[in-house]
Motif scaffolding. Structure first.
Motif: not given
Length: 80
Positions: A53-59
């Motif tokens: 989830k964090w990686l998706e948000e940062q992407a």
């Protein structure tokens, strides 16, 4: 004396064993880094989902910035 200040957004994950760190910096727009200091982290499913989830948000954030690296020198690496 030179002094440089850089904004960094960081996520730390403590897994069942080991830890992982993901981050972005304004020095490298469009780049998200991931490190596993001890070479391996084992995660529970909820830990993996939180990291994803964090990686998706940062992407999404990095894509909106439209930084040079979004389509530049950090091309997609194909893992064999």
């Amino acid at each position: 004396m030179a002094f440089k200040q850089t904004k960094e957004v960081r996520a730390d994950l403590d897994g069942v064993t080991g830890r992982a760190r993901a981050w972005t910096t304004e020095r490298e727009p469009g780049v998200i880094s991931l490190a596993v200091p001890a070479d391996r982290v084992t995660m529970r499913p909820e830990d993996a989902r939180a990291l994803a989830k964090w990686l998706e948000e940062q992407a999404l954030i990095e894509e909106r910035k439209g930084g040079v690296a979004a389509r530049g020198p950090y091309g997609r690496k194909v893992w064999a």
